[in-house]
Enzyme design. Sequence first.
Site, PDB file in Angstrom:
ATOM      1  N   LYS A  93     -77.807  -2.315 -33.068  1.00 47.94           N
ATOM      2  CA  LYS A  93     -76.527  -1.876 -32.677  1.00 47.94           C
ATOM      3  C   LYS A  93     -76.724  -1.077 -31.323  1.00 47.94           C
ATOM      4  O   LYS A  93     -77.670  -0.124 -31.291  1.00 47.94           O
ATOM      5  CB  LYS A  93     -75.772  -0.970 -33.546  1.00 47.94           C
ATOM      6  N   GLN A 114     -81.750   4.765 -29.371  1.00 46.93           N
ATOM      7  CA  GLN A 114     -80.428   4.302 -30.236  1.00 46.93           C
ATOM      8  C   GLN A 114     -81.067   4.284 -31.513  1.00 46.93           C
ATOM      9  O   GLN A 114     -79.929   4.554 -32.269  1.00 46.93           O
ATOM     10  CB  GLN A 114     -80.163   2.825 -29.596  1.00 46.93           C
ATOM     11  N   LYS A 117     -80.186   8.160 -32.681  1.00 48.46           N
ATOM     12  CA  LYS A 117     -78.988   8.210 -32.275  1.00 48.46           C
ATOM     13  C   LYS A 117     -78.063   7.529 -33.428  1.00 48.46           C
ATOM     14  O   LYS A 117     -77.344   8.296 -33.931  1.00 48.46           O
ATOM     15  CB  LYS A 117     -78.546   7.595 -30.992  1.00 48.46           C
ATOM     16  N   LYS A 129     -80.769  -2.606 -27.722  1.00 45.32           N
ATOM     17  CA  LYS A 129     -80.023  -2.488 -26.533  1.00 45.32           C
ATOM     18  C   LYS A 129     -80.385  -3.666 -25.577  1.00 45.32           C
ATOM     19  O   LYS A 129     -81.342  -4.399 -25.680  1.00 45.32           O
ATOM     20  CB  LYS A 129     -80.821  -1.319 -25.735  1.00 45.32           C
ATOM     21  N   GLY A 168     -70.771  -1.939 -24.743  1.00 49.28           N
ATOM     22  CA  GLY A 168     -70.880  -1.468 -23.383  1.00 49.28           C
ATOM     23  C   GLY A 168     -71.872  -0.547 -23.095  1.00 49.28           C
ATOM     24  O   GLY A 168     -72.462   0.043 -24.015  1.00 49.28           O
ATOM     25  N   ASP A 169     -72.185  -0.526 -21.937  1.00 44.22           N
ATOM     26  CA  ASP A 169     -73.022   0.761 -21.352  1.00 44.22           C
ATOM     27  C   ASP A 169     -72.781   0.768 -19.912  1.00 44.22           C
ATOM     28  O   ASP A 169     -71.706   0.097 -19.332  1.00 44.22           O
ATOM     29  CB  ASP A 169     -74.430   0.478 -21.524  1.00 44.22           C
ATOM     30  N   THR A 212     -67.107   8.553 -26.301  1.00 44.00           N
ATOM     31  CA  THR A 212     -68.374   9.019 -25.880  1.00 44.00           C
ATOM     32  C   THR A 212     -68.180  10.281 -25.394  1.00 44.00           C
ATOM     33  O   THR A 212     -68.825  11.509 -25.616  1.00 44.00           O
ATOM     34  CB  THR A 212     -69.080   8.178 -24.895  1.00 44.00           C
ATOM     35  N   ASN A 243     -67.291   5.796 -17.732  1.00 43.22           N
ATOM     36  CA  ASN A 243     -66.570   5.843 -19.070  1.00 43.22           C
ATOM     37  C   ASN A 243     -66.824   7.246 -19.466  1.00 43.22           C
ATOM     38  O   ASN A 243     -65.706   7.797 -20.321  1.00 43.22           O
ATOM     39  CB  ASN A 243     -66.853   4.626 -19.656  1.00 43.22           C
ATOM     40  N   SER A 380     -68.229   2.853 -32.443  1.00 47.25           N
ATOM     41  CA  SER A 380     -68.305   1.274 -32.454  1.00 47.25           C
ATOM     42  C   SER A 380     -68.480   1.130 -33.880  1.00 47.25           C
ATOM     43  O   SER A 380     -68.107  -0.211 -34.257  1.00 47.25           O
ATOM     44  CB  SER A 380     -69.467   1.183 -31.747  1.00 47.25           C
TER      45      SER A 380
HETATM   46  P1  NDP Z   1     -70.357   3.457 -16.249  1.00 43.86           P
HETATM   47  O1  NDP Z   1     -70.581   2.512 -15.812  1.00 43.86           O
HETATM   48  O2  NDP Z   1     -68.662   3.621 -16.616  1.00 43.86           O
HETATM   49  O3  NDP Z   1     -70.402   4.762 -15.177  1.00 43.86           O
HETATM   50  C1  NDP Z   1     -71.757   5.191 -14.686  1.00 43.86           C
HETATM   51  C2  NDP Z   1     -71.604   6.143 -13.681  1.00 43.86           C
HETATM   52  O4  NDP Z   1     -72.744   6.873 -13.437  1.00 43.86           O
HETATM   53  C3  NDP Z   1     -70.879   5.984 -12.442  1.00 43.86           C
HETATM   54  O5  NDP Z   1     -70.304   6.992 -11.974  1.00 43.86           O
HETATM   55  C4  NDP Z   1     -72.150   5.735 -11.498  1.00 43.86           C
HETATM   56  O6  NDP Z   1     -71.852   5.551 -10.164  1.00 43.86           O
HETATM   57  C5  NDP Z   1     -73.248   6.602 -12.232  1.00 43.86           C
HETATM   58  N1  NDP Z   1     -74.618   6.020 -11.927  1.00 43.86           N
HETATM   59  C6  NDP Z   1     -75.084   4.969 -12.473  1.00 43.86           C
HETATM   60  N2  NDP Z   1     -76.239   4.634 -12.070  1.00 43.86           N
HETATM   61  C7  NDP Z   1     -76.582   5.585 -11.300  1.00 43.86           C
HETATM   62  C8  NDP Z   1     -77.886   5.929 -10.689  1.00 43.86           C
HETATM   63  N3  NDP Z   1     -78.829   5.026 -10.765  1.00 43.86           N
HETATM   64  N4  NDP Z   1     -77.774   6.944  -9.764  1.00 43.86           N
HETATM   65  C9  NDP Z   1     -76.538   7.814  -9.923  1.00 43.86           C
HETATM   66  N5  NDP Z   1     -75.351   7.562 -10.499  1.00 43.86           N
HETATM   67  C10 NDP Z   1     -75.321   6.339 -11.152  1.00 43.86           C
HETATM   68  O7  NDP Z   1     -71.135   3.963 -17.377  1.00 43.86           O
HETATM   69  P2  NDP Z   1     -70.934   4.957 -18.793  1.00 43.86           P
HETATM   70  O8  NDP Z   1     -70.099   5.976 -18.294  1.00 43.86           O
HETATM   71  O9  NDP Z   1     -70.586   3.850 -19.868  1.00 43.86           O
HETATM   72  O10 NDP Z   1     -72.663   5.490 -18.823  1.00 43.86           O
HETATM   73  C11 NDP Z   1     -72.974   6.615 -18.253  1.00 43.86           C
HETATM   74  C12 NDP Z   1     -74.142   7.090 -19.245  1.00 43.86           C
HETATM   75  O11 NDP Z   1     -73.690   7.394 -20.437  1.00 43.86           O
HETATM   76  C13 NDP Z   1     -75.299   6.176 -19.124  1.00 43.86           C
HETATM   77  O12 NDP Z   1     -76.619   6.861 -19.405  1.00 43.86           O
HETATM   78  C14 NDP Z   1     -75.083   5.285 -20.503  1.00 43.86           C
HETATM   79  O13 NDP Z   1     -76.292   4.975 -21.192  1.00 43.86           O
HETATM   80  C15 NDP Z   1     -74.625   6.502 -21.488  1.00 43.86           C
HETATM   81  N6  NDP Z   1     -74.028   6.295 -22.613  1.00 43.86           N
HETATM   82  C16 NDP Z   1     -72.707   5.501 -22.256  1.00 43.86           C
HETATM   83  C17 NDP Z   1     -72.059   5.096 -23.662  1.00 43.86           C
HETATM   84  C18 NDP Z   1     -70.754   4.131 -23.612  1.00 43.86           C
HETATM   85  O14 NDP Z   1     -70.069   4.244 -24.761  1.00 43.86           O
HETATM   86  N7  NDP Z   1     -70.243   3.973 -22.560  1.00 43.86           N
HETATM   87  C19 NDP Z   1     -72.290   5.753 -24.889  1.00 43.86           C
HETATM   88  C20 NDP Z   1     -73.576   6.632 -24.841  1.00 43.86           C
HETATM   89  C21 NDP Z   1     -74.189   6.929 -23.703  1.00 43.86           C
HETATM   90  P3  NDP Z   1     -71.742   4.286  -9.225  1.00 43.86           P
HETATM   91  O15 NDP Z   1     -70.290   3.926  -9.594  1.00 43.86           O
HETATM   92  O16 NDP Z   1     -71.762   4.927  -8.086  1.00 43.86           O
HETATM   93  O17 NDP Z   1     -72.764   3.255  -9.733  1.00 43.86           O
HETATM   94  O1  2IT Z   2     -75.695   4.440 -25.367  1.00 36.68           O
HETATM   95  C1  2IT Z   2     -74.903   4.065 -26.394  1.00 36.68           C
HETATM   96  O2  2IT Z   2     -74.926   4.571 -27.523  1.00 36.68           O
HETATM   97  C2  2IT Z   2     -73.915   2.992 -25.881  1.00 36.68           C
HETATM   98  N1  2IT Z   2     -74.089   2.640 -24.852  1.00 36.68           N
HETATM   99  C3  2IT Z   2     -72.972   2.772 -26.991  1.00 36.68           C
HETATM  100  C4  2IT Z   2     -73.469   1.677 -27.931  1.00 36.68           C
HETATM  101  C5  2IT Z   2     -72.519   0.999 -28.885  1.00 36.68           C
HETATM  102  O3  2IT Z   2     -72.975   0.286 -29.637  1.00 36.68           O
HETATM  103  O4  2IT Z   2     -71.271   1.364 -28.929  1.00 36.68           O
END
Ligand code: NDP
Ligand code: 2IT
Length: 448
Positions: A93, A114, A117, A129, A168-169, A212, A243, A380
Amino acid sequence: MSLKNAYLKSVMEGLKARNGHEKEFLQAVEEVLESLEPVVEADPRYEQQNIVGRIVEPERAILFRVPWVDDNGVVQVNRGYRVQFNSAIGPYKGGLRLHPTVNLSVIKFLGFEQIFKNALTTLPMGGGKGGSDFDPKGKSDGEIMRFCQSFMNELYRHIGPDTDVPAGDIGVGAREIGYLFGQYKKLRNEWTGVLTGKGLSYGGSLARTEATGFGLCYFADAQLHDNGQSFEGKRVVISGSGNVAIYANQKCTQLGGKVIAMSDSNGYIVDENGIDYKVIQEIKEVKRARIKTYLDYVPTAKYVEGCSGIWTVACDIALPCATQNELDEEGAKALIANGCIGVFEGANMPCTPEAITAIKGAGLMFSPAKASNAGGVATSGLEMSQNSGRISWTFEEVDAKLKNIMEGIYKACADAAEKYGMKGDIQAGANIAGFLKVADAMLWQGIC
Ligand code: NDP
Ligand code: 2IT
């Protein structure tokens, strides 16, 4: 810190010899192994059964070609990945990331994190992943759809509701999950909860979108309270505007904090009156525009080019919610100098090892991603349960379960840290509690 235990040291050295160029993966592994010294010393079975040597090796890593046609009729090729890291406690997952920086090292670090976590959530989910170096920025909906369909044309044979359940991520939200799900259903001719983060009209869970960010704040709130603090009246800086960042803003504002800065990869905004998450939602989720356009909504705010300077904005609480290694030692020192009291990780591995050392060394509260951002995958897991049971819970029911899970994770981390002589070290506690659950399952299941 360097490893002293001979067994852990040999595992780490072997890994470096075989994967020397995978720097993110090695960083993530070293961070976990450093916490496990008292654990392997207390129980000889982990070394005898080489649990650590096995846990750092993915069960399976799939690399594949993703060809698609852009709007100009040009044939493009990207590389797809799915790393199925560990299935000891449940089906693989973990999310899918679409970003040009994606490579095997990045996917392996994320898959490795993961495992622990998912164990911390208490739900039956293994670790995995995936993703691609495809860049969704500036692509039309048609291009995104054709890419997602092509990606699924290969991925579908490796996943399934009892085998591997992606989500998603970075770069993968409701739109992408929809296209991926549609293609899976067409190829398999079956409707199952094979992906999470689905739309609400076709099996998605209420509160998964918020989970998240909300979960991060529930976790931080538990840690703050344990240390006689709260979000009330605090200045909060959140990096990112995706997100995780958007819903972290919503929840910490509800808990009494004021979000004064947010960013994207181009720069950051500062609004001393507090940033309304709904404006960011509109900019990012509806218009898919840059954070700079916040000034069109709030002309009194300030925009600064370049994202790393966000840590120089004076705050009480920092929530890094963008990407790995976005907060380095310099950023940490700026936070410390400005009187910040806690850094709670929302992104995966956002703080460099040097930043963590500085943050903890200065006595700030610190929560590691694998604990404090587990709310997304936990929800999830709740989506999977609802899909299997052909039921759906209300927003309030899911949110209450999420809060309960996050508070439980905080307690599990705090208890494990105390038990192994590192009271208050939530980072060590998270690694230990996550490891113990998976290692125990691996011991039961023999050498496989
Ligand atoms: P999104 O794609 O929704 O948003 C990502 C954000 O981070 C954007 O603002 C983006 O800016 C910025 N960003 C991405 N890459 C870079 C970079 N190389 N340098 C600077 N800024 C960057 O992703 P999420 O919000 O889903 O994910 C954000 C983090 O949280 C990640 O590390 C992800 O692995 C983690 N995460 C996500 C979960 C989820 O459920 N979605 C769960 C747990 C962890 P820009 O638009 O300019 O690229
Ligand atoms: O990093 C993470 O935990 C996620 N992007 C969410 C993974 C999931 O299966 O919901």
